[in-house]
Design a protein around this motif. Structure first.
Motif, PDB file in Angstrom:
ATOM      1  N   SER A  61      -4.918   3.211  12.600  1.00 12.44           N
ATOM      2  CA  SER A  61      -5.428   2.037  13.605  1.00 12.44           C
ATOM      3  C   SER A  61      -6.883   1.628  12.980  1.00 12.44           C
ATOM      4  CB  SER A  61      -5.631   2.858  14.862  1.00 12.44           C
ATOM      5  OG  SER A  61      -6.529   3.821  14.963  1.00 12.44           O
ATOM      6  N   GLY A  62      -7.375   0.828  13.553  1.00 13.12           N
ATOM      7  CA  GLY A  62      -8.679   0.362  13.112  1.00 13.12           C
ATOM      8  C   GLY A  62      -8.694  -0.921  12.171  1.00 13.12           C
ATOM      9  N   GLY A  63      -7.440  -1.329  11.762  1.00 14.15           N
ATOM     10  CA  GLY A  63      -7.551  -2.589  10.882  1.00 14.15           C
ATOM     11  C   GLY A  63      -7.839  -3.903  11.654  1.00 14.15           C
ATOM     12  N   GLY A  64      -8.078  -4.840  10.833  1.00  9.39           N
ATOM     13  CA  GLY A  64      -8.590  -6.288  11.568  1.00  9.39           C
ATOM     14  C   GLY A  64      -9.141  -7.279  10.512  1.00  9.39           C
ATOM     15  N   LEU A  65      -9.567  -8.377  11.166  1.00  8.36           N
ATOM     16  CA  LEU A  65     -10.252  -9.283  10.056  1.00  8.36           C
ATOM     17  C   LEU A  65     -11.676  -8.905  10.279  1.00  8.36           C
ATOM     18  CD1 LEU A  65      -9.999 -12.048   8.693  1.00  8.36           C
ATOM     19  CD2 LEU A  65     -10.234 -12.847  11.081  1.00  8.36           C
ATOM     20  N   VAL A  66     -12.424  -9.398   9.113  1.00  5.28           N
ATOM     21  CA  VAL A  66     -13.780  -8.954   8.733  1.00  5.28           C
ATOM     22  C   VAL A  66     -14.271  -9.788   7.955  1.00  5.28           C
ATOM     23  CG1 VAL A  66     -13.630  -7.031   7.137  1.00  5.28           C
ATOM     24  CG2 VAL A  66     -15.596  -7.262   8.473  1.00  5.28           C
ATOM     25  N   GLN A  67     -15.342 -10.096   7.781  1.00  3.49           N
ATOM     26  CA  GLN A  67     -16.052 -11.222   6.840  1.00  3.49           C
ATOM     27  C   GLN A  67     -16.388 -10.402   5.566  1.00  3.49           C
ATOM     28  OE1 GLN A  67     -19.230 -13.491   8.737  1.00  3.49           O
ATOM     29  NE2 GLN A  67     -17.454 -15.133   8.847  1.00  3.49           N
ATOM     30  N   ALA A  68     -16.543 -10.873   4.448  1.00  2.00           N
ATOM     31  CA  ALA A  68     -16.894 -10.408   3.151  1.00  2.00           C
ATOM     32  C   ALA A  68     -18.346  -9.751   3.614  1.00  2.00           C
ATOM     33  CB  ALA A  68     -17.057 -11.214   2.032  1.00  2.00           C
ATOM     34  N   GLY A  69     -18.667  -8.466   2.953  1.00  2.00           N
ATOM     35  CA  GLY A  69     -19.762  -7.740   3.278  1.00  2.00           C
ATOM     36  C   GLY A  69     -19.680  -6.982   4.419  1.00  2.00           C
TER      37      GLY A  69
ATOM     38  N   SER B 285      -3.499  10.626  -6.617  1.00  2.61           N
ATOM     39  CA  SER B 285      -3.813   9.428  -7.531  1.00  2.61           C
ATOM     40  C   SER B 285      -2.689   9.070  -8.808  1.00  2.61           C
ATOM     41  CB  SER B 285      -5.207   9.354  -8.057  1.00  2.61           C
ATOM     42  OG  SER B 285      -5.251  10.390  -8.984  1.00  2.61           O
ATOM     43  N   ARG B 286      -1.793   9.840  -8.569  1.00  5.15           N
ATOM     44  CA  ARG B 286      -0.906   9.785  -9.551  1.00  5.15           C
ATOM     45  C   ARG B 286       0.333   9.368  -9.060  1.00  5.15           C
ATOM     46  NH1 ARG B 286      -2.285  14.949 -13.397  1.00  5.15           N
ATOM     47  NH2 ARG B 286      -4.694  14.734 -13.104  1.00  5.15           N
ATOM     48  N   LYS B 287       1.663   9.143  -9.825  1.00  2.00           N
ATOM     49  CA  LYS B 287       2.859   8.718  -9.003  1.00  2.00           C
ATOM     50  C   LYS B 287       3.462   9.866  -8.497  1.00  2.00           C
ATOM     51  CE  LYS B 287       3.300   4.182 -11.161  1.00  2.00           C
ATOM     52  NZ  LYS B 287       3.130   3.401  -9.949  1.00  2.00           N
ATOM     53  N   VAL B 288       3.127  10.546  -7.465  1.00  2.58           N
ATOM     54  CA  VAL B 288       3.839  11.727  -6.937  1.00  2.58           C
ATOM     55  C   VAL B 288       4.677  11.405  -5.801  1.00  2.58           C
ATOM     56  CG1 VAL B 288       1.974  13.323  -7.791  1.00  2.58           C
ATOM     57  CG2 VAL B 288       1.675  12.362  -5.511  1.00  2.58           C
ATOM     58  N   SER B 289       5.494  12.010  -5.469  1.00  2.00           N
ATOM     59  CA  SER B 289       6.098  11.996  -4.242  1.00  2.00           C
ATOM     60  C   SER B 289       5.693  12.282  -2.868  1.00  2.00           C
ATOM     61  CB  SER B 289       7.564  12.543  -4.103  1.00  2.00           C
ATOM     62  OG  SER B 289       8.490  12.199  -3.218  1.00  2.00           O
ATOM     63  N   ILE B 290       5.084  11.291  -2.162  1.00  2.35           N
ATOM     64  CA  ILE B 290       4.364  11.630  -0.995  1.00  2.35           C
ATOM     65  C   ILE B 290       5.317  11.962   0.132  1.00  2.35           C
ATOM     66  CG2 ILE B 290       3.096  10.562   1.029  1.00  2.35           C
ATOM     67  CD1 ILE B 290       1.357  10.815  -1.620  1.00  2.35           C
ATOM     68  N   ASP B 291       5.028  12.942   0.894  1.00  2.32           N
ATOM     69  CA  ASP B 291       5.772  13.657   2.069  1.00  2.32           C
ATOM     70  C   ASP B 291       5.712  12.761   3.252  1.00  2.32           C
ATOM     71  OD1 ASP B 291       4.276  16.125   0.347  1.00  2.32           O
ATOM     72  OD2 ASP B 291       6.576  16.653   0.668  1.00  2.32           O
ATOM     73  N   TYR B 292       4.837  12.243   3.649  1.00  2.00           N
ATOM     74  CA  TYR B 292       4.698  11.371   4.920  1.00  2.00           C
ATOM     75  C   TYR B 292       3.742   9.949   4.780  1.00  2.00           C
ATOM     76  CZ  TYR B 292       6.906  15.399   6.532  1.00  2.00           C
ATOM     77  OH  TYR B 292       7.912  16.599   6.945  1.00  2.00           O
ATOM     78  N   TRP B 293       4.472   9.165   5.346  1.00  2.00           N
ATOM     79  CA  TRP B 293       3.554   7.787   5.284  1.00  2.00           C
ATOM     80  C   TRP B 293       3.426   7.366   6.768  1.00  2.00           C
ATOM     81  CZ3 TRP B 293       1.255   5.952   0.980  1.00  2.00           C
ATOM     82  CH2 TRP B 293       2.157   6.294  -0.245  1.00  2.00           C
ATOM     83  N   GLY B 294       2.400   6.815   7.047  1.00  2.00           N
ATOM     84  CA  GLY B 294       2.155   5.785   8.443  1.00  2.00           C
ATOM     85  C   GLY B 294       2.766   4.649   8.194  1.00  2.00           C
ATOM     86  N   GLN B 295       2.679   4.000   9.330  1.00  2.00           N
ATOM     87  CA  GLN B 295       3.467   2.640   9.219  1.00  2.00           C
ATOM     88  C   GLN B 295       2.386   1.381   8.769  1.00  2.00           C
ATOM     89  OE1 GLN B 295       1.690   3.801  11.709  1.00  2.00           O
ATOM     90  NE2 GLN B 295       0.561   2.127  12.583  1.00  2.00           N
ATOM     91  N   GLY B 296       1.231   1.592   8.656  1.00  2.00           N
ATOM     92  CA  GLY B 296       0.386   0.709   7.903  1.00  2.00           C
ATOM     93  C   GLY B 296      -0.438  -0.031   8.880  1.00  2.00           C
ATOM     94  N   THR B 297      -1.773  -0.266   8.549  1.00  2.00           N
ATOM     95  CA  THR B 297      -2.507  -1.308   9.396  1.00  2.00           C
ATOM     96  C   THR B 297      -3.313  -2.261   8.420  1.00  2.00           C
ATOM     97  OG1 THR B 297      -4.373  -1.383  10.851  1.00  2.00           O
ATOM     98  CG2 THR B 297      -4.709   0.309   9.013  1.00  2.00           C
ATOM     99  N   GLN B 298      -3.195  -3.668   8.912  1.00  5.95           N
ATOM    100  CA  GLN B 298      -3.576  -4.944   8.094  1.00  5.95           C
ATOM    101  C   GLN B 298      -5.088  -4.933   8.145  1.00  5.95           C
ATOM    102  OE1 GLN B 298      -1.744  -7.245   6.274  1.00  5.95           O
ATOM    103  NE2 GLN B 298      -3.731  -7.647   5.622  1.00  5.95           N
ATOM    104  N   VAL B 299      -5.631  -4.932   6.993  1.00  9.39           N
ATOM    105  CA  VAL B 299      -6.954  -5.349   6.749  1.00  9.39           C
ATOM    106  C   VAL B 299      -7.291  -6.511   5.904  1.00  9.39           C
ATOM    107  CG1 VAL B 299      -9.211  -4.620   5.680  1.00  9.39           C
ATOM    108  CG2 VAL B 299      -7.775  -3.056   6.845  1.00  9.39           C
ATOM    109  N   THR B 300      -8.002  -7.671   6.712  1.00 15.03           N
ATOM    110  CA  THR B 300      -8.040  -8.895   5.953  1.00 15.03           C
ATOM    111  C   THR B 300      -9.679  -9.190   5.810  1.00 15.03           C
ATOM    112  OG1 THR B 300      -5.974  -9.717   7.094  1.00 15.03           O
ATOM    113  CG2 THR B 300      -7.500 -11.382   6.300  1.00 15.03           C
ATOM    114  N   VAL B 301      -9.895  -9.506   4.672  1.00 17.03           N
ATOM    115  CA  VAL B 301     -11.225  -9.889   4.309  1.00 17.03           C
ATOM    116  C   VAL B 301     -11.566 -11.236   4.119  1.00 17.03           C
ATOM    117  CG1 VAL B 301     -13.440  -9.038   3.036  1.00 17.03           C
ATOM    118  CG2 VAL B 301     -11.664  -7.412   3.559  1.00 17.03           C
ATOM    119  N   SER B 302     -12.148 -12.025   5.083  1.00 19.43           N
ATOM    120  CA  SER B 302     -12.472 -13.416   4.559  1.00 19.43           C
ATOM    121  C   SER B 302     -13.848 -13.572   3.535  1.00 19.43           C
ATOM    122  CB  SER B 302     -12.454 -14.216   5.832  1.00 19.43           C
ATOM    123  OG  SER B 302     -13.820 -13.725   6.710  1.00 19.43           O
ATOM    124  N   SER B 303     -13.459 -14.897   2.787  1.00 22.72           N
ATOM    125  CA  SER B 303     -14.895 -15.044   1.972  1.00 22.72           C
ATOM    126  C   SER B 303     -15.770 -15.895   2.620  1.00 22.72           C
ATOM    127  CB  SER B 303     -14.202 -15.644   0.816  1.00 22.72           C
ATOM    128  OG  SER B 303     -13.520 -16.830   0.984  1.00 22.72           O
TER     129      SER B 303
END
Length: 125
Positions: free
Chosen positions: A7-15, A107-125
């Motif tokens: 949780s916590g994703g959203g739209l934010v301005q650059a900076g 940080s390497r290509k390992v097999s991750i055990d569990y993933w979340g569903q993802g949250t969108q972060v959008t940064v506008s210029s």
């Protein structure tokens, strides 16, 4: 089985700043290294940050080092990603990940055990 909910994703301005949270349920949270990854449109998913089980070891991608901070609260079964000085190139879907191995390997290509569903972060210029 571990369930991860971001949780916590959203739209934010650059900076600007955002704080992502990832709540875990199921098996013992403190038994996993935790990390954050992201996938920008048309790109592969990439490593952002990782934190060891105790929180004593932390790793960042070069692109976010100095701007992002990963932390965890094992009492609350939650991992956080504080993102400051956001740039348009930080726009992506951000995923929380749990890994049984050592945190530095995330940080390497390992097999991750569990993933979340993802949250969108959008940064506008």
């Amino acid at each position: 089985q571990v369930q991860l909910v971001e949780s916590g994703g959203g739209l934010v301005q650059a900076g600007g700043s955002l704080r992502l949270s990832c709540a875990a349920s199921g098996r013992t949270f403190s038994g996993y290294a935790m990390g954050w990854f992201r996938r920008a449109p048309g790109e592969e998913r990439e490593f952002v940050a990782a934190i060891s089980r105790s929180g004593g070891n932390i790793y960042y991608a070069d692109s976010v080092n100095g701007r992002f901070t990963v932390s965890r609260d094992n009492a609350k079964n939650t991992v956080y990603l504080q993102m400051n000085t956001l740039k348009p190139e930080d726009t992506a879907v951000y995923y929380c990940a749990a890994y049984m191995g050592d945190s530095y390997l995330m940080s390497r290509k390992v097999s991750i055990d569990y993933w979340g569903q993802g949250t969108q972060v959008t940064v506008s210029s």
